[in-house]
Design a protein around this motif. Structure first.
Motif, PDB file in Angstrom:
ATOM      1  N   THR A   9       0.846  -1.191   0.000  1.00 39.72           N
ATOM      2  CA  THR A   9       0.000   0.000   0.000  1.00 39.72           C
ATOM      3  C   THR A   9       0.880   1.238   0.000  1.00 39.72           C
ATOM      4  N   VAL A  10       0.657   2.101  -0.972  1.00 40.13           N
ATOM      5  CA  VAL A  10       1.445   3.320  -1.108  1.00 40.13           C
ATOM      6  C   VAL A  10       0.528   4.493  -1.412  1.00 40.13           C
ATOM      7  N   GLN A  11       1.074   5.688  -1.295  1.00 39.49           N
ATOM      8  CA  GLN A  11       0.314   6.876  -1.651  1.00 39.49           C
ATOM      9  C   GLN A  11       0.542   7.221  -3.119  1.00 39.49           C
ATOM     10  N   ALA A  12      -0.382   7.954  -3.673  1.00 38.81           N
ATOM     11  CA  ALA A  12      -0.257   8.389  -5.059  1.00 38.81           C
ATOM     12  C   ALA A  12       1.064   9.139  -5.254  1.00 38.81           C
ATOM     13  N   GLY A  13       1.714   8.861  -6.369  1.00 33.68           N
ATOM     14  CA  GLY A  13       2.992   9.469  -6.680  1.00 33.68           C
ATOM     15  C   GLY A  13       4.190   8.634  -6.266  1.00 33.68           C
ATOM     16  N   ALA A  14       3.968   7.617  -5.458  1.00 29.26           N
ATOM     17  CA  ALA A  14       5.059   6.760  -4.988  1.00 29.26           C
ATOM     18  C   ALA A  14       5.454   5.748  -6.061  1.00 29.26           C
ATOM     19  N   SER A  15       6.510   4.990  -5.745  1.00 26.13           N
ATOM     20  CA  SER A  15       6.999   3.946  -6.643  1.00 26.13           C
ATOM     21  C   SER A  15       7.014   2.605  -5.919  1.00 26.13           C
ATOM     22  N   LEU A  16       6.899   1.545  -6.699  1.00 24.75           N
ATOM     23  CA  LEU A  16       7.041   0.183  -6.196  1.00 24.75           C
ATOM     24  C   LEU A  16       7.744  -0.636  -7.250  1.00 24.75           C
ATOM     25  N   ARG A  17       8.475  -1.653  -6.820  1.00 27.63           N
ATOM     26  CA  ARG A  17       9.063  -2.595  -7.753  1.00 27.63           C
ATOM     27  C   ARG A  17       8.538  -3.990  -7.448  1.00 27.63           C
ATOM     28  N   LEU A  18       7.899  -4.580  -8.420  1.00 30.80           N
ATOM     29  CA  LEU A  18       7.403  -5.937  -8.295  1.00 30.80           C
ATOM     30  C   LEU A  18       8.421  -6.920  -8.867  1.00 30.80           C
ATOM     31  N   LEU A  79       9.038  -5.365 -12.419  1.00 33.43           N
ATOM     32  CA  LEU A  79       8.204  -4.294 -12.948  1.00 33.43           C
ATOM     33  C   LEU A  79       8.371  -3.096 -12.025  1.00 33.43           C
ATOM     34  N   GLN A  80       9.117  -2.101 -12.497  1.00 32.96           N
ATOM     35  CA  GLN A  80       9.286  -0.860 -11.753  1.00 32.96           C
ATOM     36  C   GLN A  80       8.112   0.047 -12.081  1.00 32.96           C
ATOM     37  N   MET A  81       7.370   0.423 -11.059  1.00 33.51           N
ATOM     38  CA  MET A  81       6.175   1.236 -11.242  1.00 33.51           C
ATOM     39  C   MET A  81       6.401   2.587 -10.583  1.00 33.51           C
ATOM     40  N   ASN A  82       6.357   3.630 -11.371  1.00 31.52           N
ATOM     41  CA  ASN A  82       6.616   4.988 -10.891  1.00 31.52           C
ATOM     42  C   ASN A  82       5.359   5.845 -10.998  1.00 31.52           C
ATOM     43  N   ASN A  83       5.333   6.890 -10.182  1.00 32.16           N
ATOM     44  CA  ASN A  83       4.216   7.834 -10.211  1.00 32.16           C
ATOM     45  C   ASN A  83       2.875   7.093 -10.170  1.00 32.16           C
ATOM     46  N   LEU A  84       2.744   6.249  -9.161  1.00 29.25           N
ATOM     47  CA  LEU A  84       1.540   5.434  -9.063  1.00 29.25           C
ATOM     48  C   LEU A  84       0.304   6.289  -8.815  1.00 29.25           C
ATOM     49  N   LYS A  85      -0.815   5.817  -9.380  1.00 36.08           N
ATOM     50  CA  LYS A  85      -2.090   6.523  -9.275  1.00 36.08           C
ATOM     51  C   LYS A  85      -3.121   5.608  -8.623  1.00 36.08           C
ATOM     52  N   PRO A  86      -4.152   6.170  -8.030  1.00 29.95           N
ATOM     53  CA  PRO A  86      -5.180   5.305  -7.420  1.00 29.95           C
ATOM     54  C   PRO A  86      -5.752   4.280  -8.401  1.00 29.95           C
ATOM     55  N   GLU A  87      -5.828   4.626  -9.672  1.00 29.72           N
ATOM     56  CA  GLU A  87      -6.364   3.685 -10.665  1.00 29.72           C
ATOM     57  C   GLU A  87      -5.415   2.534 -10.979  1.00 29.72           C
ATOM     58  N   ASP A  88      -4.208   2.575 -10.426  1.00 24.37           N
ATOM     59  CA  ASP A  88      -3.287   1.446 -10.554  1.00 24.37           C
ATOM     60  C   ASP A  88      -3.566   0.368  -9.508  1.00 24.37           C
ATOM     61  N   THR A  89      -4.485   0.628  -8.589  1.00 25.39           N
ATOM     62  CA  THR A  89      -4.842  -0.361  -7.579  1.00 25.39           C
ATOM     63  C   THR A  89      -5.402  -1.612  -8.246  1.00 25.39           C
ATOM     64  N   VAL A 113      -1.486  -4.500  -5.112  1.00 31.33           N
ATOM     65  CA  VAL A 113      -0.984  -3.127  -5.036  1.00 31.33           C
ATOM     66  C   VAL A 113      -2.181  -2.213  -4.775  1.00 31.33           C
ATOM     67  N   THR A 114      -2.066  -1.420  -3.707  1.00 30.06           N
ATOM     68  CA  THR A 114      -3.111  -0.469  -3.363  1.00 30.06           C
ATOM     69  C   THR A 114      -2.498   0.924  -3.330  1.00 30.06           C
ATOM     70  N   VAL A 115      -3.084   1.834  -4.100  1.00 32.43           N
ATOM     71  CA  VAL A 115      -2.583   3.202  -4.160  1.00 32.43           C
ATOM     72  C   VAL A 115      -3.661   4.129  -3.616  1.00 32.43           C
ATOM     73  N   SER A 116      -3.323   4.831  -2.540  1.00 26.14           N
ATOM     74  CA  SER A 116      -4.286   5.731  -1.921  1.00 26.14           C
ATOM     75  C   SER A 116      -4.050   7.164  -2.406  1.00 26.14           C
ATOM     76  N   SER A 117      -5.126   7.933  -2.445  1.00 28.12           N
ATOM     77  CA  SER A 117      -5.020   9.322  -2.924  1.00 28.12           C
ATOM     78  C   SER A 117      -4.681  10.277  -1.802  1.00 28.12           C
TER      79      SER A 117
END
Length: 117
Positions: A9-18, A79-89, A113-117
């Motif tokens: 779980t991350v906030q919008a704009g964060a990055s994650l690597r799967l 999979l490097q995911m940058n600038n995550l958005k809530p719709e990426d949940t 993956v959960t992206v909060s706004s």
């Protein structure tokens, strides 16, 4: 079978690597792809990478934000995911497709993956 990990779980704009790790390898003549399924939606292709040359393909929805890569020694695709958005949940899955094939195989349980706004 493939095992996806790295969700959280991350906030919008964060990055994650799967990570997507294969339990064994007998050939590299296949594509490894990342897909996701959001609640109430169909599964969506995101990106894939070829096992030999490392050529990549991206869906328009993630092009420029997500990067797929691989480490053959570790039998792992990232999979490097940058600038995550809530719709990426979504639940993110990896799978394999042989060269010349049309179907994806070896689906693992996925990682959430959960992206909060």
């Amino acid at each position: 079978q493939l095992q996806a990990s790295g969700g959280g779980t991350v906030q919008a704009g964060a990055s994650l690597r799967l990570s997507c790790r294969a339990s064994s390898r007998t050939s590299n003549r296949f594509f490894t792809g990342w897909h996701r399924q959001a609640p109430g939606k169909e599964r969506e292709f995101l990106a894939d990478i070829s096992g030999t040359a490392g050529s990549t393909t991206y869906a328009d929805s993630v092009k420029g934000r997500f990067i797929i890569s691989k480490d053959d020694a570790k039998r792992t695709v990232y999979l490097q995911m940058n600038n995550l958005k809530p719709e990426d949940t979504a639940i993110y899955y990896c799978a394999e497709k042989p060269y010349g094939g049309t179907r994806w195989y070896s689906w693992g349980p996925g990682t959430l993956v959960t992206v909060s706004s």
